[in-house]
Design a protein around this motif. Structure first.
Motif, PDB file in Angstrom:
ATOM      1  N   THR A   1      53.069  39.446  43.427  1.00  0.00           N
ATOM      2  CA  THR A   1      52.706  38.704  42.222  1.00  0.00           C
ATOM      3  C   THR A   1      51.241  38.939  41.901  1.00  0.00           C
ATOM      4  OG1 THR A   1      51.900  36.626  43.152  1.00  0.00           O
ATOM      5  CG2 THR A   1      54.267  36.822  42.870  1.00  0.00           C
ATOM      6  N   VAL A   2      50.918  38.769  40.641  1.00  0.00           N
ATOM      7  CA  VAL A   2      49.551  38.998  40.169  1.00  0.00           C
ATOM      8  C   VAL A   2      49.305  38.255  38.866  1.00  0.00           C
ATOM      9  CG1 VAL A   2      50.304  41.093  38.935  1.00  0.00           C
ATOM     10  CG2 VAL A   2      47.877  40.756  39.404  1.00  0.00           C
ATOM     11  N   GLY A   3      48.050  37.948  38.616  1.00  0.00           N
ATOM     12  CA  GLY A   3      47.662  37.453  37.296  1.00  0.00           C
ATOM     13  C   GLY A   3      47.130  36.046  37.289  1.00  0.00           C
TER      14      GLY A   3
ATOM     15  N   TRP B   1      41.773  30.658  48.410  1.00  0.00           N
ATOM     16  CA  TRP B   1      42.618  30.046  47.375  1.00  0.00           C
ATOM     17  C   TRP B   1      41.830  30.102  46.080  1.00  0.00           C
ATOM     18  CZ3 TRP B   1      47.293  27.420  48.880  1.00  0.00           C
ATOM     19  CH2 TRP B   1      47.491  27.362  50.279  1.00  0.00           C
ATOM     20  N   ILE B   2      42.361  30.738  45.064  1.00  0.00           N
ATOM     21  CA  ILE B   2      41.650  30.819  43.784  1.00  0.00           C
ATOM     22  C   ILE B   2      41.871  29.507  43.038  1.00  0.00           C
ATOM     23  CG2 ILE B   2      41.487  32.085  41.576  1.00  0.00           C
ATOM     24  CD1 ILE B   2      40.639  33.710  44.073  1.00  0.00           C
ATOM     25  N   THR B   3      40.772  28.911  42.584  1.00  0.00           N
ATOM     26  CA  THR B   3      40.905  27.619  41.909  1.00  0.00           C
ATOM     27  C   THR B   3      40.808  27.736  40.389  1.00  0.00           C
ATOM     28  OG1 THR B   3      38.555  27.265  42.308  1.00  0.00           O
ATOM     29  CG2 THR B   3      40.070  26.287  43.876  1.00  0.00           C
TER      30      THR B   3
ATOM     31  N   ILE C   1      40.496  31.641  29.461  1.00  0.00           N
ATOM     32  CA  ILE C   1      41.700  30.864  29.754  1.00  0.00           C
ATOM     33  C   ILE C   1      42.805  31.846  30.134  1.00  0.00           C
ATOM     34  CG2 ILE C   1      43.330  29.165  28.830  1.00  0.00           C
ATOM     35  CD1 ILE C   1      41.120  28.608  26.625  1.00  0.00           C
ATOM     36  N   ASN C   2      43.478  31.565  31.255  1.00  0.00           N
ATOM     37  CA  ASN C   2      44.501  32.479  31.741  1.00  0.00           C
ATOM     38  C   ASN C   2      45.886  32.013  31.268  1.00  0.00           C
ATOM     39  OD1 ASN C   2      46.081  34.219  33.245  1.00  0.00           O
ATOM     40  ND2 ASN C   2      44.704  34.143  34.998  1.00  0.00           N
ATOM     41  N   VAL C   3      46.366  32.620  30.187  1.00  0.00           N
ATOM     42  CA  VAL C   3      47.651  32.235  29.607  1.00  0.00           C
ATOM     43  C   VAL C   3      48.690  33.285  30.007  1.00  0.00           C
ATOM     44  CG1 VAL C   3      48.916  31.765  27.470  1.00  0.00           C
ATOM     45  CG2 VAL C   3      46.495  31.184  27.625  1.00  0.00           C
TER      46      VAL C   3
ATOM     47  N   HIS D   1      47.391  36.420  31.188  1.00  0.00           N
ATOM     48  CA  HIS D   1      46.507  37.187  30.306  1.00  0.00           C
ATOM     49  C   HIS D   1      45.234  36.394  30.073  1.00  0.00           C
ATOM     50  CE1 HIS D   1      49.819  39.752  29.852  1.00  0.00           C
ATOM     51  NE2 HIS D   1      50.484  39.023  28.979  1.00  0.00           N
ATOM     52  N   ARG D   2      44.126  37.063  30.275  1.00  0.00           N
ATOM     53  CA  ARG D   2      42.848  36.382  30.143  1.00  0.00           C
ATOM     54  C   ARG D   2      42.424  36.378  28.686  1.00  0.00           C
ATOM     55  NH1 ARG D   2      37.772  38.696  32.986  1.00  0.00           N
ATOM     56  NH2 ARG D   2      39.300  40.137  33.834  1.00  0.00           N
ATOM     57  N   LEU D   3      42.246  35.200  28.118  1.00  0.00           N
ATOM     58  CA  LEU D   3      41.823  35.099  26.719  1.00  0.00           C
ATOM     59  C   LEU D   3      40.491  34.366  26.667  1.00  0.00           C
ATOM     60  CD1 LEU D   3      45.266  33.950  25.289  1.00  0.00           C
ATOM     61  CD2 LEU D   3      44.262  36.217  25.052  1.00  0.00           C
TER      62      LEU D   3
ATOM     63  N   THR E   1      40.747  43.163  36.007  1.00  0.00           N
ATOM     64  CA  THR E   1      40.565  44.413  35.266  1.00  0.00           C
ATOM     65  C   THR E   1      39.332  45.152  35.819  1.00  0.00           C
ATOM     66  OG1 THR E   1      41.427  43.304  33.320  1.00  0.00           O
ATOM     67  CG2 THR E   1      40.223  45.358  32.943  1.00  0.00           C
ATOM     68  N   GLU E   2      38.311  44.374  36.106  1.00  0.00           N
ATOM     69  CA  GLU E   2      37.037  44.927  36.548  1.00  0.00           C
ATOM     70  C   GLU E   2      37.099  45.528  37.943  1.00  0.00           C
ATOM     71  OE1 GLU E   2      37.674  41.999  35.262  1.00  0.00           O
ATOM     72  OE2 GLU E   2      36.132  41.331  33.879  1.00  0.00           O
ATOM     73  N   THR E   3      38.054  45.070  38.760  1.00  0.00           N
ATOM     74  CA  THR E   3      38.029  45.486  40.167  1.00  0.00           C
ATOM     75  C   THR E   3      38.886  46.721  40.431  1.00  0.00           C
ATOM     76  OG1 THR E   3      39.880  44.108  40.917  1.00  0.00           O
ATOM     77  CG2 THR E   3      37.703  43.061  40.846  1.00  0.00           C
TER      78      THR E   3
ATOM     79  N   HIS F   1      29.895  38.946  40.628  1.00  0.00           N
ATOM     80  CA  HIS F   1      30.432  37.633  40.281  1.00  0.00           C
ATOM     81  C   HIS F   1      31.819  37.798  39.655  1.00  0.00           C
ATOM     82  CE1 HIS F   1      30.861  33.674  38.869  1.00  0.00           C
ATOM     83  NE2 HIS F   1      30.264  33.775  37.701  1.00  0.00           N
ATOM     84  N   THR F   2      32.830  37.214  40.300  1.00  0.00           N
ATOM     85  CA  THR F   2      34.198  37.390  39.784  1.00  0.00           C
ATOM     86  C   THR F   2      34.485  36.502  38.580  1.00  0.00           C
ATOM     87  OG1 THR F   2      35.066  35.639  41.196  1.00  0.00           O
ATOM     88  CG2 THR F   2      35.131  37.887  42.099  1.00  0.00           C
ATOM     89  N   GLY F   3      33.727  35.385  38.449  1.00  0.00           N
ATOM     90  CA  GLY F   3      34.048  34.435  37.380  1.00  0.00           C
ATOM     91  C   GLY F   3      35.112  33.441  37.809  1.00  0.00           C
ATOM     92  N   ASP F   4      35.555  33.539  39.065  1.00  0.00           N
ATOM     93  CA  ASP F   4      36.573  32.607  39.565  1.00  0.00           C
ATOM     94  C   ASP F   4      35.973  31.684  40.611  1.00  0.00           C
ATOM     95  OD1 ASP F   4      39.138  33.336  38.323  1.00  0.00           O
ATOM     96  OD2 ASP F   4      38.793  35.281  39.271  1.00  0.00           O
ATOM     97  N   GLY F   5      36.529  30.484  40.674  1.00  0.00           N
ATOM     98  CA  GLY F   5      36.190  29.572  41.759  1.00  0.00           C
ATOM     99  C   GLY F   5      37.146  29.817  42.911  1.00  0.00           C
TER     100      GLY F   5
HETATM  101  C1  WTA Z   1      43.304  35.672  37.698  1.00  0.00           C
HETATM  102  C2  WTA Z   1      44.757  40.981  36.365  1.00  0.00           C
HETATM  103  C3  WTA Z   1      44.916  33.751  41.343  1.00  0.00           C
HETATM  104  C4  WTA Z   1      41.851  35.450  38.080  1.00  0.00           C
HETATM  105  C5  WTA Z   1      44.949  41.891  37.580  1.00  0.00           C
HETATM  106  C6  WTA Z   1      41.196  36.747  37.682  1.00  0.00           C
HETATM  107  C7  WTA Z   1      44.562  35.468  39.863  1.00  0.00           C
HETATM  108  C8  WTA Z   1      41.936  37.109  36.429  1.00  0.00           C
HETATM  109  C9  WTA Z   1      45.380  36.326  40.639  1.00  0.00           C
HETATM  110  C10 WTA Z   1      41.934  38.590  36.161  1.00  0.00           C
HETATM  111  C11 WTA Z   1      45.992  35.790  41.821  1.00  0.00           C
HETATM  112  C12 WTA Z   1      44.606  37.434  38.934  1.00  0.00           C
HETATM  113  N1  WTA Z   1      45.718  34.501  42.134  1.00  0.00           N
HETATM  114  N2  WTA Z   1      44.332  34.205  40.221  1.00  0.00           N
HETATM  115  N3  WTA Z   1      46.802  36.505  42.591  1.00  0.00           N
HETATM  116  N4  WTA Z   1      45.386  37.535  40.028  1.00  0.00           N
HETATM  117  N5  WTA Z   1      44.118  36.194  38.815  1.00  0.00           N
HETATM  118  O1  WTA Z   1      41.609  41.021  34.385  1.00  0.00           O
HETATM  119  O2  WTA Z   1      41.350  34.376  37.323  1.00  0.00           O
HETATM  120  O3  WTA Z   1      43.915  40.416  33.538  1.00  0.00           O
HETATM  121  O4  WTA Z   1      39.817  36.651  37.466  1.00  0.00           O
HETATM  122  O5  WTA Z   1      43.498  41.183  35.867  1.00  0.00           O
HETATM  123  O6  WTA Z   1      43.269  36.627  36.648  1.00  0.00           O
HETATM  124  O7  WTA Z   1      42.752  38.917  35.077  1.00  0.00           O
HETATM  125  P1  WTA Z   1      42.941  40.416  34.616  1.00  0.00           P
END
Ligand code: WTA
Length: 582
Positions: free
Chosen positions: A316-318, A444-446, A453-455, A458-460, A347-349, A430-434
C-alpha cells in the motif's frame, strides 16, 4: 545533506535508462512479457514481450526525433493507461529528453500550467481515455490547453478509442518507425513530475537518471521481493510517481513483467482487482488504502470467490493505512499468507523511504515500520529543530543523508528546493510529514504538517484550490481545509466568502464546485462548500486554519486558544452554518 542540494550518484558515469529497461532484456529474454495491459473493459488485455517493447520504443523515439526532439528537451505526456504511454516515456529516455507526465484527470488549465512551466515543445496525447466506462476527451482538453501554450509546436495523438476528433494539420502528426541510444550522464534529468505544494504553483519535481533508476529498481526488488517470473501489478496511474517508479522504471529495470491497469477498482464490479489477479497470475499487488477501504464495504464475497494463490506480497502507498483496512487486506485478500508492505515515500523521494521488507520485518498495522537500506530518518522537535533522540518521540520527519532516488531540483527553480525541503531544518531533508517513532523504533506517519491535503492518496495544495475558488466572479475569499473521510482519508471542506454586492442563489455552490473541477480537475472536487459571512482571522489578518479544520471535522468541543481572533462572533457563526451540513 549538502546545503545547496547537490547530490550525485555514480559521478561521471554514463548510461541510458531505456537501454537498462528495454534493450538489455530484449537481448537476454526477448520472449518474456514486459507489459500486460488490462484495459478498462475487462475483456480487453494485451501482452507485450520485451522484443516488441524494444521495437515499439524505437519507432516512437524515431518519430520524436523526426519532430525535432533532442537531448535535454522536455516532452509533455497526457495519456491514458495504455502501452503507448510507456513507449512514450521510454522513447524520451532513449533520446535523453526529459518527460513530464501530467495525470489524465487534470483539467486543461492545470495541463496548460504544467506544459508551460516545463517548456514543452512537443506533447503526446490520445483521442480519448476511458475509465470505469466513462470517456475522457483527452485530445479536446489538450486542444484547450494548447490555445495558451505558445511553446508547443507538435502534438502527437494516439487513436486509442478510434473516435473522430478534431485535427490541426501540421501540428498533429500520425506515427511511423526505428533508433540509437543517447549516452547520458549519471545526473542528467530523466523526468519531472508536478506536485502540489503549500503555495498555489505546482512544483516540477525533477529526477536524475542513474540514482533514480538504481533506487526504483532496488526498492522494487527488495520491498516487493521480486524474482524472475513474477507478475508485478502496481495499479497506480503513470501520471503519479508510483506509476513512474513501480509500473515503469523499477520493474522494467529488473526485467519484470509489469501490469498496466487502465480501469478503476469497482468497474464493472468490486471484484475487478481480484478477477485481474486470478486472470494474470499476479504475484505482487500494490494499491492505495483508499481503494482498499472502498472495496471493503462491498463485503468479502467479491474477494473470496477468486483464486488468489499466485499472490505473495501486498503493498500500500499514498497515505497511512488504518489498522482495520490493513487487517482486511491481510486476512481477506492475502488469506494470512501474504506479506503486507506499507510503503511510505513521496514524489520527491523517487522510491520508498520507510517500509517493511517481506518476511524480514515484523509488521504493526498502520506503521510503515522502518527505513529502507541507507535511509536515515530523524524526528525533529518542530520548534527547536533539534533531533529527538531515542524512541517514543513525536515530531517532524526529516532525513539526514541523501539517498540515490532523491529529487535533484525543482525544474526551473532550484531555490524552491532549498526553501521547501532543505532550509526549514538546516542539514536535513524535510518531508513535510509529522511522525512518531514508537518505543520499538517503528515509524508512524501522523499526516502533513504543511497546507497540503491528502485526498485518496493524492496530495492537493489548499492554496491551489483557494486560487480556483476565487476565480468565481462573486467570490471574495476562500479557505480550504481537510477533514477525516471514511474512504478518501481526507475530504475537502471549502469556506467561501462572497462579495457584498453579489447575489448568492441556489446555483452558486455548484458554480464554485465546477470552477474547481475546471481549474484543477475532478480529483480536487470539494466535498463541502460553505458560504459564510466572514473567515476567522487573527488581528494580524492570518486565517486561523486550525479552527477551520476543527469545525470541518465537527470537533468543536475544544477549540483551543482563540484569544488572538479579531472577531470572536465569526466562530460561532461558522459552527452554526457547518452544523447544517452534517
Ligand atoms: C503521504 C506518493 C503514510 C505522505 C508516493 C507523503 C503516506 C505524501 C504513505 C506523498 C504511507 C505516502 N503512510 N503516509 N505509506 N505514503 N504518504 O508525493 O503524506 O503523491 O508526504 O507520493 O503521501 O505523496 P506523493
Amino acid at each position: 545533506m549538502h546545503p545547496d542540494g547537490h547530490v550525485s550518484w555514480f559521478l561521471n558515469g554514463k548510461l541510458n535508462v531505456c537501454e537498462n529497461c528495454v534493450d538489455r532484456w530484449a537481448e537476454e529474454t526477448p520472449d518474456r512479457i514486459a507489459l500486460i495491459w488490462e484495459g478498462d473493459d475487462p475483456s480487453h488485455s494485451k501482452r507485450i514481450t520485451y522484443r516488441d517493447l524494444h521495437t515499439q520504443v524505437c519507432k516512437f523515439a524515431n518519430m520524436l526525433k523526426r519532430l525535432g526532439v533532442r537531448k535535454h528537451d522536455t516532452v509533455g505526456i497526457y495519456m491514458p493507461m495504455i502501452p503507448e504511454t510507456v513507449y512514450a516515456m521510454l522513447a524520451c529516455a532513449r533520446l535523453g529528453a526529459i518527460h513530464s507526465v501530467v495525470f489524465a484527470g487534470f483539467s486543461s488549465h492545470s495541463l496548460r500550467d504544467r506544459l508551460d512551466d516545463a517548456h514543452c515543445k512537443v506533447v503526446i496525447t490520445a483521442d480519448q481515455g476511458v475509465r470505469g466506462g466513462k470517456v475522457i476527451p483527452l485530445k479536446s482538453v489538450m486542444d484547450e490547453a494548447l490555445k495558451e501554450c505558445p511553446l508547443v509546436e507538435k502534438c502527437i495523438v494516439f487513436k486509442h478509442q478510434g473516435h473522430d476528433i478534431d485535427w490541426t494539420e501540421g501540428r498533429d502528426e500520425a506515427m511511423r518507425p526505428y533508433c540509437p541510444l543517447e549516452p547520458m550522464d549519471n545526473e542528467d534529468l530523466l523526468f519531472m513530475l508536478y506536485t502540489s505544494g503549500s503555495t498555489g504553483k505546482p512544483k516540477g519535481i525533477a529526477h536524475s537518471s542513474a540514482g533514480y533508476l538504481l533506487y526504483a529498481a532496488m526498492t522494487h526488488k527488495y520491498v516487493f521481493d521480486y524474482h524472475p517470473g513474477d507478475v508485478h501489478a502496481c495499479v497506480a496511474d503513470v501520471g503519479w510517481i508510483t506509476g513512474h517508479s513501480y509500473v515503469v522504471y523499477g520493474p522494467l529495470c529488473n526485467g519484470a513483467t509489469t501490469v498496466l491497469f487502465e480501469s478503476v477498482p469497482t468497474y464493472p464490479d468490486p471484484a475487478r482487482y481480484w478477477h485481474m489477479i486470478e486472470k494474470h497470475g499476479i504475484s505482487q499487488f500494490y494499491t492505495a488504502p483508499t481503494a482498499i477501504r472502498a472495496l471493503m464495504v462491498h463485503g468479502d464475497e467479491w474477494v473470496s470467490k477468486h483464486d488468489l494463490s499466485s499472490l505473495r506480497v501486498l503493498g500500500t502507498v499514498g497515505e497511512p493505512i488504518n489498522p482495520e483496512a490493513w487487517r482486511w487486506y491481510y486476512e481477506v485478500v492475502g488469506r494470512k499468507r501474504c506479506d503486507i508492505v506499507d510503503t511510505y515515500w513521496q514524489t520527491e523521494t523517487g522510491g520508498h523511504l520507510l517500509t517493511p521488507l517481506p518476511g524480514a520485518i515484523r509488521c504493526k498495522p498502520g506503521s510503515a515500520t522502518r527505513p529502507f537500506f541507507g535511509v536515515e530518518p530523524v524526528v525533529l522537535d518542530s520548534k527547536t529543530g533539534q533531533p529527538l533522540e531515542g524512541d517514543d518521540v513525536s515530531g517532524v520527519l526529516c532525513i539526514k543523508k541523501p539517498w540515490p532516488g532523491m529529487m535533484r531540483t525543482v525544474y526551473g527553480d532550484h531555490e524552491r528546493l532549498l526553501n521547501v525541503y532543505l532550509r526549514p531544518y538546516k542539514g536535513f531533508y524535510h518531508t513535510g510529514d509529522g511522525a512518531v517513532r514508537d518505543k520499538d523504533g517503528y515509524y508512524w506517519i501522523t499526516g502533513r504538517v504543511d497546507d497540503t491535503i491528502n485526498v485518496s492518496g493524492h496530495r492537493l495544495g489548499s492554496a491551489e484550490i483557494e486560487h480556483a475558488l476565487v476565480q468565481h466572479p462573486g467570490c471574495a475569499e476562500a479557505a480550504v481545509v481537510g477533514f477525516p473521510h471514511s474512504v478518501k482519508g481526507a475530504g475537502l471542506f471549502c469556506y467561501v466568502t462572497m462579495n457584498n454586492e453579489y447575489e448568492v442563489n441556489e446555483g452558486t455552490v455548484n458554480e464554485l464546485r465546477d470552477i474547481v473541477r475546471k481549474e484543477i480537475g475532478p480529483i480536487a472536487t470539494p466535498d463541502h462548500i460553505l458560504i459564510v459571512p466572514a473567515l476567522p482571522k487573527t488581528r494580524s489578518g492570518k486565517i486561523m486554519r486550525r479552527l477551520l479544520r476543527k469545525i470541518a471535522s465537527n470537533d468543536t468541543g475544544s477549540l483551543g486558544d482563540v484569544s488572538t481572533l479579531a472577531d470572536q462572533q465569526v466562530v460561532s457563526d461558522l459552527i452554526n452554518a457547518a452544523q447544517k451540513l452534517f
